[in-house]
Design an enzyme around this catalytic site. Structure first.
Site, PDB file in Angstrom:
ATOM      1  N   SER A  77      65.372  54.292 -19.812  1.00 48.46           N
ATOM      2  CA  SER A  77      66.756  54.668 -19.488  1.00 48.46           C
ATOM      3  C   SER A  77      66.871  56.185 -19.517  1.00 48.46           C
ATOM      4  O   SER A  77      66.070  56.875 -20.162  1.00 48.46           O
ATOM      5  CB  SER A  77      67.699  54.078 -20.541  1.00 48.46           C
ATOM      6  OG  SER A  77      68.976  54.655 -20.434  1.00 48.46           O
ATOM      7  N   TYR A 126      69.997  52.000 -29.601  1.00 52.55           N
ATOM      8  CA  TYR A 126      69.479  51.770 -28.237  1.00 52.55           C
ATOM      9  C   TYR A 126      68.756  53.009 -27.713  1.00 52.55           C
ATOM     10  O   TYR A 126      67.630  52.909 -27.206  1.00 52.55           O
ATOM     11  CB  TYR A 126      70.657  51.397 -27.331  1.00 52.55           C
ATOM     12  CG  TYR A 126      70.294  51.189 -25.870  1.00 52.55           C
ATOM     13  CD1 TYR A 126      69.644  50.030 -25.456  1.00 52.55           C
ATOM     14  CD2 TYR A 126      70.636  52.136 -24.902  1.00 52.55           C
ATOM     15  CE1 TYR A 126      69.329  49.840 -24.103  1.00 52.55           C
ATOM     16  CE2 TYR A 126      70.332  51.949 -23.561  1.00 52.55           C
ATOM     17  CZ  TYR A 126      69.677  50.808 -23.165  1.00 52.55           C
ATOM     18  OH  TYR A 126      69.358  50.621 -21.832  1.00 52.55           O
TER      19      TYR A 126
HETATM   20  P1  NDP Z   1      70.882  42.555 -18.366  1.00 49.52           P
HETATM   21  O1  NDP Z   1      71.513  42.399 -19.696  1.00 49.52           O
HETATM   22  O2  NDP Z   1      71.712  42.370 -17.147  1.00 49.52           O
HETATM   23  O3  NDP Z   1      69.576  41.649 -18.263  1.00 49.52           O
HETATM   24  C1  NDP Z   1      68.614  41.703 -19.288  1.00 49.52           C
HETATM   25  C2  NDP Z   1      67.700  40.514 -19.186  1.00 49.52           C
HETATM   26  O4  NDP Z   1      66.772  40.607 -20.286  1.00 49.52           O
HETATM   27  C3  NDP Z   1      68.441  39.204 -19.346  1.00 49.52           C
HETATM   28  O5  NDP Z   1      67.889  38.221 -18.526  1.00 49.52           O
HETATM   29  C4  NDP Z   1      68.224  38.888 -20.821  1.00 49.52           C
HETATM   30  O6  NDP Z   1      68.313  37.523 -21.143  1.00 49.52           O
HETATM   31  C5  NDP Z   1      66.815  39.398 -21.015  1.00 49.52           C
HETATM   32  N1  NDP Z   1      66.549  39.574 -22.431  1.00 49.52           N
HETATM   33  C6  NDP Z   1      67.272  40.303 -23.309  1.00 49.52           C
HETATM   34  N2  NDP Z   1      66.812  40.130 -24.552  1.00 49.52           N
HETATM   35  C7  NDP Z   1      65.761  39.284 -24.453  1.00 49.52           C
HETATM   36  C8  NDP Z   1      64.888  38.712 -25.397  1.00 49.52           C
HETATM   37  N3  NDP Z   1      65.013  38.944 -26.704  1.00 49.52           N
HETATM   38  N4  NDP Z   1      63.923  37.878 -24.955  1.00 49.52           N
HETATM   39  C9  NDP Z   1      63.790  37.595 -23.641  1.00 49.52           C
HETATM   40  N5  NDP Z   1      64.612  38.096 -22.700  1.00 49.52           N
HETATM   41  C10 NDP Z   1      65.592  38.928 -23.102  1.00 49.52           C
HETATM   42  O7  NDP Z   1      70.286  44.041 -18.386  1.00 49.52           O
HETATM   43  P2  NDP Z   1      69.875  45.037 -17.184  1.00 49.52           P
HETATM   44  O8  NDP Z   1      69.295  44.283 -16.069  1.00 49.52           O
HETATM   45  O9  NDP Z   1      70.996  45.960 -16.952  1.00 49.52           O
HETATM   46  O10 NDP Z   1      68.753  45.881 -17.944  1.00 49.52           O
HETATM   47  C11 NDP Z   1      67.376  45.769 -17.647  1.00 49.52           C
HETATM   48  C12 NDP Z   1      66.661  46.972 -18.220  1.00 49.52           C
HETATM   49  O11 NDP Z   1      67.229  48.166 -17.669  1.00 49.52           O
HETATM   50  C13 NDP Z   1      66.769  47.121 -19.732  1.00 49.52           C
HETATM   51  O12 NDP Z   1      65.552  47.576 -20.249  1.00 49.52           O
HETATM   52  C14 NDP Z   1      67.836  48.185 -19.906  1.00 49.52           C
HETATM   53  O13 NDP Z   1      67.696  48.868 -21.128  1.00 49.52           O
HETATM   54  C15 NDP Z   1      67.539  49.067 -18.721  1.00 49.52           C
HETATM   55  N6  NDP Z   1      68.651  49.898 -18.312  1.00 49.52           N
HETATM   56  C16 NDP Z   1      69.854  49.352 -17.948  1.00 49.52           C
HETATM   57  C17 NDP Z   1      70.909  50.165 -17.596  1.00 49.52           C
HETATM   58  C18 NDP Z   1      72.246  49.618 -17.232  1.00 49.52           C
HETATM   59  O14 NDP Z   1      73.228  50.407 -17.170  1.00 49.52           O
HETATM   60  N7  NDP Z   1      72.382  48.339 -16.927  1.00 49.52           N
HETATM   61  C19 NDP Z   1      70.774  51.638 -17.568  1.00 49.52           C
HETATM   62  C20 NDP Z   1      69.464  52.102 -17.931  1.00 49.52           C
HETATM   63  C21 NDP Z   1      68.454  51.266 -18.292  1.00 49.52           C
HETATM   64  P3  NDP Z   1      69.635  36.950 -21.915  1.00 49.52           P
HETATM   65  O15 NDP Z   1      70.823  37.440 -21.135  1.00 49.52           O
HETATM   66  O16 NDP Z   1      69.423  35.501 -21.864  1.00 49.52           O
HETATM   67  O17 NDP Z   1      69.578  37.534 -23.296  1.00 49.52           O
END
Ligand code: NDP
Length: 244
Positions: free
Chosen positions: A136, A149
């Site tokens: 990020s 985070y």
């Molecule tokens: P979302 O919350 O939309 O999706 C995250 C996904 O990861 C979900 O499917 C979630 O499953 C899964 N996940 C979370 N925790 C676990 C776990 N313990 N085990 C297995 N699966 C897990 O997030 P984004 O798509 O927005 O984020 C994706 C990446 O991008 C992350 O690394 C985030 O830090 C990074 N990012 C996002 C930004 C944003 O503004 N959205 C900005 C910068 C970076 P479930 O929902 O079932 O928990």
């Protein structure tokens, strides 16, 4: 840029929603066989319906033993996207042990664990590989209530470099993508107030946040041979924010 991943096997964590789901779909559309790892089974069921052939693995990556059981026997992997993360918001002074531990276990420790398993397999098979850690912009600048985070993402910068250094001799490249806000479920949860969201957007030179597709394109570039000599690096997908 049309990329071809035919004959390669990809593993994407956090593939149930948001950036991970879009990455899994794009990789399959580009010819890769995809293992989709996520926590909520319903998301994996719907992904499998949308993209027949995707191999779902349901596990909480914050649980070391469960992850070992779920992925210990995973087949050959050539491309790994460490994308799963949680954004648990608390003011620094109130950040609990539970929030700290959960943040680090999911966002960083699972990257260690899954990458170790995958990289060992690559080395045993004697094949090259590419790993992309989804980090990020907050690895470099932070916001209120994101101490835990941001700390996980800052640590990911050095983990990416350390992995690149030690895995480079095995022809395994390791890089990160560092997006600004993306209005996925996570982005919407963190940015609840419309006025501060508007102000934050205005602070970006391009007056916008990033789209899921922008992040996916950078991930695919780093996975592909188009970035053959790039390792230990990060691509900002930040609409110019860090330049301002
Ligand atoms: P979302 O919350 O939309 O999706 C995250 C996904 O990861 C979900 O499917 C979630 O499953 C899964 N996940 C979370 N925790 C676990 C776990 N313990 N085990 C297995 N699966 C897990 O997030 P984004 O798509 O927005 O984020 C994706 C990446 O991008 C992350 O690394 C985030 O830090 C990074 N990012 C996002 C930004 C944003 O503004 N959205 C900005 C910068 C970076 P479930 O929902 O079932 O928990």
């Amino acid at each position: 840029m049309q990329l071809n991943f035919s004959g390669l096997q990809a593993l994407v964590t956090g593939a149930g929603k948001g950036i991970g789901r879009a990455t899994a779909k794009a990789l399959q559309a580009s010819g890769a066989r995809v293992v989709a790892v996520s926590r909520t089974n319903a998301d994996l069921v719907s992904l499998s319906k949308e993209c027949p052939g995707v191999e779902p693995v349901c596990v909480d990556l914050g649980d070391w033993e469960a992850t070992e059981r779920a992925l210990g026997g995973v087949g050959p992997v050539d491309l790994l996207v460490n994308n799963a993360a949680v954004a648990l918001t608390q003011p620094f002074l109130d950040t609990s042990k539970e929030v700290f531990d959960r943040s680090f276990n999911v966002n960083l420790r699972s990257v260690f664990q899954v990458s170790q398993m995958v990289a060992r397999g690559m080395i045993e098979r004697g094949v090259p590989g590419s790993i992309v850690n989804v980090s990020s912009m907050v690895a470099y600048v932070t916001y209120p209530n994101l101490a835990a985070y941001s700390a996980t993402k800052g640590a990911m910068t050095m983990l990416t470099k350390a992995m690149a250094m030690e895995l480079g001799p095995h022809k395994i490249r390791v890089n990160s993508v560092n997006p600004t806000v993306v209005l996925t479920a996570m982005g919407q949860k963190v940015l609840r107030d419309p006025e501060s969201t508007r102000k934050l957007k205005e602070r970006h030179p391009m007056r916008k946040f990033a789209e899921v597709e922008d992040v996916v394109n950078s991930i695919l570039f780093l996975l592909s041979d188009r970035s053959a000599s790039t390792s230990g690096s990060g691509i900002l997908v930040d609409a110019g924010y860090l330049a301002s």
